[in-house]
Design a protein around this motif. Structure first.
Motif, PDB file in Angstrom:
ATOM      1  N   CYS A   3       0.825  -1.210   0.000  1.00 24.94           N
ATOM      2  CA  CYS A   3       0.000   0.000   0.000  1.00 24.94           C
ATOM      3  C   CYS A   3       0.866   1.271   0.000  1.00 24.94           C
ATOM      4  N   LEU A   4       0.614   2.146  -0.983  1.00 27.94           N
ATOM      5  CA  LEU A   4       1.384   3.385  -1.129  1.00 27.94           C
ATOM      6  C   LEU A   4       1.340   4.247   0.135  1.00 27.94           C
ATOM      7  N   PHE A   5       0.152   4.440   0.696  1.00 24.97           N
ATOM      8  CA  PHE A   5       0.053   5.327   1.856  1.00 24.97           C
ATOM      9  C   PHE A   5       0.608   4.673   3.121  1.00 24.97           C
ATOM     10  N   PHE A  27      -0.173  14.974   4.867  1.00 26.11           N
ATOM     11  CA  PHE A  27       0.980  15.312   4.022  1.00 26.11           C
ATOM     12  C   PHE A  27       0.479  15.975   2.741  1.00 26.11           C
ATOM     13  N   GLU A  28       1.373  16.699   2.083  1.00 25.29           N
ATOM     14  CA  GLU A  28       0.993  17.422   0.868  1.00 25.29           C
ATOM     15  C   GLU A  28       0.684  16.452  -0.267  1.00 25.29           C
ATOM     16  N   ASP A  29      -0.387  16.721  -1.014  1.00 23.14           N
ATOM     17  CA  ASP A  29      -0.703  15.926  -2.198  1.00 23.14           C
ATOM     18  C   ASP A  29       0.344  16.198  -3.270  1.00 23.14           C
ATOM     19  N   ILE A  30       0.768  15.137  -3.960  1.00 19.71           N
ATOM     20  CA  ILE A  30       1.821  15.259  -4.972  1.00 19.71           C
ATOM     21  C   ILE A  30       1.312  15.975  -6.233  1.00 19.71           C
ATOM     22  N   ASP A  31       0.001  16.019  -6.411  1.00 16.29           N
ATOM     23  CA  ASP A  31      -0.607  16.634  -7.602  1.00 16.29           C
ATOM     24  C   ASP A  31      -1.755  17.551  -7.160  1.00 16.29           C
ATOM     25  N   PRO A  32      -1.398  18.671  -6.538  1.00 13.55           N
ATOM     26  CA  PRO A  32      -2.422  19.497  -5.872  1.00 13.55           C
ATOM     27  C   PRO A  32      -3.484  20.054  -6.823  1.00 13.55           C
ATOM     28  N   ASN A  84     -13.726  12.757   0.223  1.00 14.04           N
ATOM     29  CA  ASN A  84     -13.328  11.352   0.260  1.00 14.04           C
ATOM     30  C   ASN A  84     -13.864  10.667  -0.991  1.00 14.04           C
ATOM     31  N   ASN A  85     -12.967  10.096  -1.783  1.00 21.50           N
ATOM     32  CA  ASN A  85     -13.358   9.301  -2.935  1.00 21.50           C
ATOM     33  C   ASN A  85     -13.360   7.841  -2.505  1.00 21.50           C
ATOM     34  N   CYS A  86     -14.462   7.136  -2.769  1.00 21.74           N
ATOM     35  CA  CYS A  86     -14.596   5.742  -2.316  1.00 21.74           C
ATOM     36  C   CYS A  86     -14.917   4.827  -3.492  1.00 21.74           C
ATOM     37  N   GLY A  90     -16.471   6.150  -7.101  1.00 25.94           N
ATOM     38  CA  GLY A  90     -16.090   7.370  -6.387  1.00 25.94           C
ATOM     39  C   GLY A  90     -14.779   7.972  -6.863  1.00 25.94           C
ATOM     40  N   GLY A  91     -14.064   7.245  -7.724  1.00 28.56           N
ATOM     41  CA  GLY A  91     -12.807   7.765  -8.258  1.00 28.56           C
ATOM     42  C   GLY A  91     -11.616   7.561  -7.341  1.00 28.56           C
ATOM     43  N   GLN A  92     -11.702   6.584  -6.424  1.00 27.29           N
ATOM     44  CA  GLN A  92     -10.578   6.317  -5.510  1.00 27.29           C
ATOM     45  C   GLN A  92      -9.448   5.628  -6.261  1.00 27.29           C
ATOM     46  N   THR A  93      -8.228   6.188  -6.162  1.00 31.30           N
ATOM     47  CA  THR A  93      -7.083   5.599  -6.859  1.00 31.30           C
ATOM     48  C   THR A  93      -6.077   4.975  -5.899  1.00 31.30           C
ATOM     49  N   VAL A  94      -6.093   5.360  -4.630  1.00 32.06           N
ATOM     50  CA  VAL A  94      -5.205   4.752  -3.630  1.00 32.06           C
ATOM     51  C   VAL A  94      -6.095   4.081  -2.587  1.00 32.06           C
ATOM     52  N   GLU A  95      -5.914   2.764  -2.430  1.00 35.20           N
ATOM     53  CA  GLU A  95      -6.821   1.987  -1.588  1.00 35.20           C
ATOM     54  C   GLU A  95      -6.376   1.959  -0.129  1.00 35.20           C
ATOM     55  N   ILE A  97      -7.823   4.541   2.970  1.00 32.12           N
ATOM     56  CA  ILE A  97      -8.776   5.655   3.122  1.00 32.12           C
ATOM     57  C   ILE A  97      -8.036   6.970   3.359  1.00 32.12           C
ATOM     58  N   HIS A  98      -8.493   8.002   2.685  1.00 34.25           N
ATOM     59  CA  HIS A  98      -7.850   9.317   2.816  1.00 34.25           C
ATOM     60  C   HIS A  98      -8.872  10.409   2.545  1.00 34.25           C
ATOM     61  N   PHE A  99      -8.616  11.544   3.170  1.00 33.57           N
ATOM     62  CA  PHE A  99      -9.466  12.715   3.000  1.00 33.57           C
ATOM     63  C   PHE A  99      -8.611  13.819   2.389  1.00 33.57           C
ATOM     64  N   HIS A 100      -9.110  14.364   1.288  1.00 33.67           N
ATOM     65  CA  HIS A 100      -8.454  15.508   0.668  1.00 33.67           C
ATOM     66  C   HIS A 100      -8.920  16.758   1.410  1.00 33.67           C
ATOM     67  N   LEU A 101      -7.981  17.546   1.908  1.00 37.00           N
ATOM     68  CA  LEU A 101      -8.292  18.840   2.517  1.00 37.00           C
ATOM     69  C   LEU A 101      -7.719  19.912   1.598  1.00 37.00           C
TER      70      LEU A 101
HETATM   71  P1  5GP Z   1      -7.802   9.512  -4.743  1.00 35.96           P
HETATM   72  O1  5GP Z   1      -7.824   9.724  -6.230  1.00 35.96           O
HETATM   73  O2  5GP Z   1      -7.555   8.061  -4.398  1.00 35.96           O
HETATM   74  O3  5GP Z   1      -8.931  10.107  -4.003  1.00 35.96           O
HETATM   75  O4  5GP Z   1      -6.555  10.345  -4.230  1.00 35.96           O
HETATM   76  C1  5GP Z   1      -5.245   9.901  -4.252  1.00 35.96           C
HETATM   77  C2  5GP Z   1      -4.386  11.129  -4.122  1.00 35.96           C
HETATM   78  O5  5GP Z   1      -3.091  10.721  -3.775  1.00 35.96           O
HETATM   79  C3  5GP Z   1      -4.276  11.942  -5.415  1.00 35.96           C
HETATM   80  O6  5GP Z   1      -4.715  13.267  -5.183  1.00 35.96           O
HETATM   81  C4  5GP Z   1      -2.793  11.879  -5.759  1.00 35.96           C
HETATM   82  O7  5GP Z   1      -2.289  13.087  -6.302  1.00 35.96           O
HETATM   83  C5  5GP Z   1      -2.159  11.546  -4.421  1.00 35.96           C
HETATM   84  N1  5GP Z   1      -0.937  10.777  -4.544  1.00 35.96           N
HETATM   85  C6  5GP Z   1      -0.733   9.682  -5.320  1.00 35.96           C
HETATM   86  N2  5GP Z   1       0.506   9.213  -5.151  1.00 35.96           N
HETATM   87  C7  5GP Z   1       1.104  10.025  -4.244  1.00 35.96           C
HETATM   88  C8  5GP Z   1       2.423  10.046  -3.661  1.00 35.96           C
HETATM   89  O8  5GP Z   1       3.284   9.207  -3.931  1.00 35.96           O
HETATM   90  N3  5GP Z   1       2.678  11.044  -2.771  1.00 35.96           N
HETATM   91  C9  5GP Z   1       1.744  11.980  -2.441  1.00 35.96           C
HETATM   92  N4  5GP Z   1       2.109  12.918  -1.560  1.00 35.96           N
HETATM   93  N5  5GP Z   1       0.505  11.984  -2.961  1.00 35.96           N
HETATM   94  C10 5GP Z   1       0.195  11.023  -3.856  1.00 35.96           C
END
Ligand code: 5GP
Ligand code: ZN
Length: 112
Positions: A3-5, A27-32, A84-86, A90-95, A97-101
């Motif tokens: 798991c990435l997170f 932590f800061e999103d990598i693609d804000p 929260n994308n589920c 829902g468009g969840q890409t990292v499995e 759970i996370h909340f975008h702020l």
């Molecule tokens: P989701 O699409 O699952 O709701 O959000 C996943 C988020 O994780 C995306 O906004 C994406 O930019 C972020 N993300 C993906 N990989 C990484 C990473 O390696 N580091 C950080 N800081 N954010 C990441």
């Protein structure tokens, strides 16, 4: 562990830490998608919002306490968006759970 997170939690993948408690990491999103965009997660692995139950839900209130604290410390007094994308729809890409702020811009509704 795949798991990435979880790897961000254990430090094997670096991140720009914004706030941390015993149970929660931000932590800061990598693609804000906004001038301010952090990801808030429980340190323990919960796959998605669909996996929240009576046994693991306490950390969810802690996450929202952390969100309020981060907002206060980062001048988000004009408001912010929590997302929260589920699951697939829902468009969840990292499995994990996370909340975008997100903040420092005006958001539309619905979406945007
Ligand atoms: P989701 O699409 O699952 O709701 O959000 C996943 C988020 O994780 C995306 O906004 C994406 O930019 C972020 N993300 C993906 N990989 C990484 C990473 O390696 N580091 C950080 N800081 N954010 C990441
Ligand atoms: Zn995980």
């Amino acid at each position: 562990m795949e798991c990435l997170f979880c790897k961000i939690v254990d430090g094997s993948i670096p991140s720009k830490k914004v706030f941390e408690t015993e149970n929660v990491l931000a932590f800061e999103d990598i693609d804000p998608q906004a001038p301010f965009h952090v990801i808030v997660i429980p340190k323990t692995h919960i796959a998605s919002a669909a996996e929240i139950n009576r046994q693991n839900s306490a950390v969810m209130s802690e996450i929202f306490e952390v969100i309020a604290k981060i907002a206060e410390e980062n001048q988000l007094q004009d408001g912010f968006r929590v997302v929260n994308n589920c699951g697939v729809d829902g468009g969840q890409t990292v499995e994990h759970i996370h909340f975008h702020l997100m903040g420092r811009r005006r958001f539309g509704w619905p979406a945007g």
